[in-house]
Design a protein around this motif. Structure first.
Motif, mmCIF file in Angstrom:
data_model
loop_
_atom_site.group_PDB
_atom_site.id
_atom_site.type_symbol
_atom_site.label_atom_id
_atom_site.label_comp_id
_atom_site.label_asym_id
_atom_site.label_seq_id
_atom_site.Cartn_x
_atom_site.Cartn_y
_atom_site.Cartn_z
ATOM 1 N N PRO A 380 0.817 -1.226 0.000
ATOM 2 C CA PRO A 380 0.000 0.000 0.000
ATOM 3 C C PRO A 380 0.846 1.271 0.000
ATOM 4 O O PRO A 380 0.489 2.254 -0.655
ATOM 5 C CB PRO A 380 -0.820 -0.127 1.289
ATOM 6 N N SER A 413 -3.514 1.229 -6.636
ATOM 7 C CA SER A 413 -4.065 0.715 -5.383
ATOM 8 C C SER A 413 -3.864 -0.788 -5.277
ATOM 9 O O SER A 413 -3.936 -1.512 -6.276
ATOM 10 C CB SER A 413 -5.565 1.039 -5.292
ATOM 11 N N LEU A 474 -4.375 8.262 6.998
ATOM 12 C CA LEU A 474 -4.926 7.021 7.534
ATOM 13 C C LEU A 474 -5.471 7.223 8.944
ATOM 14 O O LEU A 474 -6.552 6.722 9.281
ATOM 15 C CB LEU A 474 -3.850 5.932 7.519
ATOM 16 N N TYR A 485 -12.904 -1.045 9.187
ATOM 17 C CA TYR A 485 -11.692 -1.605 9.797
ATOM 18 C C TYR A 485 -12.032 -2.773 10.719
ATOM 19 O O TYR A 485 -11.321 -3.785 10.749
ATOM 20 C CB TYR A 485 -10.947 -0.516 10.565
ATOM 21 N N GLN A 501 -6.140 -9.056 3.172
ATOM 22 C CA GLN A 501 -6.854 -7.780 3.154
ATOM 23 C C GLN A 501 -6.523 -6.966 4.393
ATOM 24 O O GLN A 501 -6.390 -5.738 4.332
ATOM 25 C CB GLN A 501 -8.358 -8.031 3.074
ATOM 26 N N SER A 505 -5.150 -3.313 3.800
ATOM 27 C CA SER A 505 -6.026 -2.164 4.038
ATOM 28 C C SER A 505 -6.710 -2.161 5.400
ATOM 29 O O SER A 505 -7.664 -1.420 5.603
ATOM 30 C CB SER A 505 -7.108 -2.102 2.945
ATOM 31 N N GLN A 509 -2.323 -1.189 8.686
ATOM 32 C CA GLN A 509 -1.770 -0.075 7.918
ATOM 33 C C GLN A 509 -1.865 1.252 8.656
ATOM 34 O O GLN A 509 -1.224 2.223 8.271
ATOM 35 C CB GLN A 509 -2.496 0.047 6.575
#
Length: 783
Positions: A380, A413, A474, A485, A501, A505, A509
């Motif tokens: 990312p 992305s 973020l 989240y 995942q 994301s 992160q």
């Protein structure tokens, strides 16, 4: 409103508007100040509604190729004819100008994900601008704002962001045209309190420099090109976007038609600039020459809550509402014609001819089948910086300017693409997306090629600036997306794709949101800044051999011959070798030993509200049960979860959903009662298993699901599901028929098999403050 003010950015923005426009309606909190809401009486609410929500105080907007006369007739018969005209007297007067600048300091909660940092101050300088109903001046000032703050070539970006004094721009930076008197704000967040005077001095000096030097011609031209491509770019929300664009001006009695004449405004702007090369500098001189620690308590009268709870439990009569029938839904949908060719490097290129209004859209997916595990957390971050560090002979400022001159933007992305048929297979990679005017297609593809094949990773100092901005972005996003989240974290132990995942994301992160102790995981940008120098993240040798274009998608108005297709896409991928077999779009999981298992995680975050996710491993897209689970999720949301979580529990939102990957998710958003919500999830499963719903409930759920399935698709996105997931029109039609066929027995059956006790593996995640239930239950992992 308690949840809304959990976000320090929201608190800052609210106070900024209240203090800048103190003389009328903008001095108040539109949704209600939390401490004052309990004092509102029913009679006050009724009177306010009667005055402000009256047709005499309304604007009517229709969009589409429907007969206007019929709409006007319907509006008259169903609304206007039932009311007497009143004078609401809701006009907002201009804000009286001050004789000298004012200063205001407010306090709010510190950054929840940067506890202990001394850089907790946000400073912003704002300037009141003219009435937004002056459309010509508003257009000019909006352009001027973009020139001042947008992109690495903008004066304030250079002076503030690259100063190292803060982590990112302050909230509401730039032009704000939603209030009658517009305003411009600029500043920094993540600043040490001792540096506040330096920030203010930089703002003053930057304005002086702009007045003296002006802007480069290419900067102005890039911005006008951006407007041109925005006028041509089509999206499914185009009508709503127009409504939003004209609403503020129209509500203040401006001319909405004049506002929509963008072509004429651009032409007028060009004329003014030709007649007076210092036109913009004079505007800067005319308008621009002149901090955030605990949250309050929010009392709630309990006896009123009990009365409300009784009313909420009563059945509602919805028979008076108009409704569609399932029989009104089309049994099939039109197919999308696609062509596939091979470009240089044997890369599959999918082309689709659509009415794109002279705009070309290009996407490329670079598969990362053998990416080492230690590099995955940095994907990312690499995506965030790859298009911003420069490429070929262009430094990062020149690259940004070329992107604006030749494209509508280039984004990169990370993606985890679940298999449509198997829960434990997926594809990992990076998606490149961009669009441009047709005449600039070759130039855009050349930029792609330079970014992909010749990125410039030498700018380590600027890399660090980008990392700090990414970390701040973020952190700021968690209060608005906490339920997402929580859901991602809850699903990480259920499928291999879910595990990845979370790495790409999830909270891993977010600075301060990783593993135990919330100290930040290895992949978070802030930790990358501290532990990983630029070259370790962006070293081409680390990624070479793993990243390569796997497939490309081109959508435009006119057909593209195979030769030209090869030429356009070959610019990007011609120099990259490609050897992987392409018989199937998806790959086996990286860890063949993965076994789904239950897990409960509570991430401690100092918010006044919580976010809850409860995920269940169910069935993939092509499985017959997928359709039943999709209907069940909507049914449970509308007929049980919304009432219990939102209306009775006080959360901002809650419900159930089924992902393409086959993970069934219960969630709540800005939830003051997370322990009760977890119990509600269990009760919802029991409710579904007992079949406490009617055929009308099922039909309503089907209509809601089909409203999503049949939602308009922008021309640029036609064929995207085929490109990413390998979904064909035939597969879509098969699921459509399965959705039609869902019946009561099937819903009860899947509720028992997947959601019942002893069914599929569950994952639970809670984001928020300390909680007695999780603290006393050893099955919960507290981080």
């Amino acid at each position: 409103m308690k949840g809304a003010f959990a976000d320090s950015e929201r608190v800052f923005s609210q106070h900024l508007q209240n203090q800048l426009l103190p003389d009328h309606t903008y001095a108040a909190v539109s949704g209600g100040a939390p401490l004052c809401i309990p004092d509102l009486t029913w009679e006050q609410l009724r009177q306010f509604h009667a005055k402000h929500y009256h047709p005499s105080n309304a604007r009517f907007f229709t969009y589409g190729n429907f007969p206007l006369e019929e709409h006007l007739k319907q509006i008259h018969e169903e609304a206007l004819s039932k009311f007497q005209k009143i004078e609401p007297n809701t006009a907002v007067p201009p804000q009286q100008r001050w004789e000298k600048p004012r200063e205001c300091q407010i306090s709010c909660a510190p950054d929840a994900l940067a506890a202990g940092s001394p850089r907790q101050t946000t400073v912003s300088v704002s300037f009141l601008l003219p009435d937004i109903t002056d459309t010509s001046e508003a257009f000019t000032l909006n352009l001027l704002s973009s020139l001042l703050v947008s992109g690495p070539s903008a004066p304030f970006y250079k002076a503030l962001i690259e100063s190292g004094l803060g982590s990112d721009f302050s909230p509401d930076v730039g032009y704000n045209g939603h209030t009658r008197d517009a305003y411009f704000s600029v500043g920094l967040q993540g600043v040490a309190e001792t540096d506040v005077p330096r920030v203010r001095d930089i703002i003053d000096r930057t304005l002086d420099d702009v007045i003296a030097k002006g802007f480069e011609d290419d900067q102005i031209e890039a911005l006008l090109h951006k407007i041109e491509i925005q006028m041509k770019h089509q999206s499914v929300s185009f009508g709503l976007a127009l409504t939003s664009y004209i609403a503020s001006c129209w509500n203040h009695d401006g001319d909405p038609v004049e506002l929509l004449k963008l072509g004429g405004q651009v032409a007028q702007f060009r004329r003014r600039l030709e007649e007076n090369p210092e036109f913009l500098q004079e505007k800067v001189k005319q308008y621009f020459k002149m901090t955030c620690p605990g949250p309050p308590a929010f009392p709630c009268p309990f006896f009123l809550g009990l009365q409300l709870q009784t009313q909420q439990s009563e059945a509602q009569d919805a028979s008076c509402l108009p409704a569609l029938k399932v029989s009104d839904i089309e049994p099939s949908t039109p197919c999308t014609e696609l062509e596939v060719a091979l470009a240089a490097g044997d890369v599959a290129v999918q082309s689709c001819v659509q009415p794109t209004n002279g705009v070309a859209y290009v996407r490329a997916f670079c598969s990362l089948p053998a990416l080492p595990a230690e590099l995955r957390p940095y994907v990312p971050l690499l995506c965030r910086v790859l298009t911003k560090l420069g490429c070929g002979v262009l430094d990062y400022r020149e690259q940004a300017q070329q992107i604006e001159l030749k494209t509508g933007g280039i984004t990169v992305s990370p993606h985890v693409l679940p298999d449509s048929s198997h829960l434990d297979t997926y594809e990992q990679g990076v998606l490149f997306s961009s669009f441009c005017l047709d005449r600039n297609l070759q130039d855009m593809m050349h930029l792609w090629g330079e970014i992909f094949n010749s990125p410039r990773f030498e700018e380590e100092q600027y890399f660090r600036v980008l990392v700090k901005m990414a970390a701040q972005d973020l952190s700021n996003g968690v209060p608005d997306s906490g339920h997402l989240y929580a859901s991602i974290r809850a699903s990480r132990t259920l499928t291999p794709a879910g595990d990845l995942q979370e790495t790409f994301s999830g909270m891993e992160q977010v600075p301060g949101g990783g593993d135990a102790g919330c100290s930040g995981s290895v992949g978070s940008p802030r930790v990358a800044l501290r532990k990983a120098p630029c070259r370790s993240v962006t070293d081409r040798h680390s990624w070479g051999g793993t990243a390569h274009p796997h497939r490309t998608m081109l959508t435009r108005e006119a057909p593209v011959g195979t030769g030209r297709l090869r030429s356009a896409c070959g610019v990007t991928c011609g120099s990259v070798s490609c050897s992987r077999e392409r018989d199937a779009p998806h790959l086996p999981p990286q860890d063949p030993t993965f076994k789904p298992c239950p897990a409960k995680t509570h991430l401690l975050l100092p918010f006044p509200v919580s976010y809850v996710g409860d995920c269940v491993r169910t069935a993939p897209y092509t499985h017959p049960d997928h359709a039943s689970l999709k209907i069940l999720a909507r049914l449970m949301t509308a007929k049980f979860l919304h009432t219990e979580i939102r209306e009775k529990g006080g959360a901002y939102g809650g419900g159930a959903k089924l992902s393409h990957s086959g993970v069934f998710t219960f969630y709540s958003y800005r939830d003051p009662c997370p322990a009760e919500t977890l119990q509600t999830f269990a009760k919802a499963s029991g409710w579904a298993q007992s079949g406490q719903f009617s055929q009308q409930d099922i039909d309503e759920a089907k209509l809601a699901v089909f409203s999503t399935v049949d939602a308009p698709v922008a021309p640029s996105d036609k064929g995207l599901d085929h490109f990413l997931y390998g979904l064909t029109d035939e597969m879509g039609q098969a699921q459509r028929e399965q959705l039609f066929a869902v019946h009561r027995g099937a819903l009860i059956d899947v509720a028992h098999r997947y959601l019942g006790v002893g069914g599929s593996a569950h994952g639970l995640a809670l984001l928020g403050p300390e909680n007695a239930r999780t603290a006393s239950d050893p099955s919960w992992v507290i981080q």
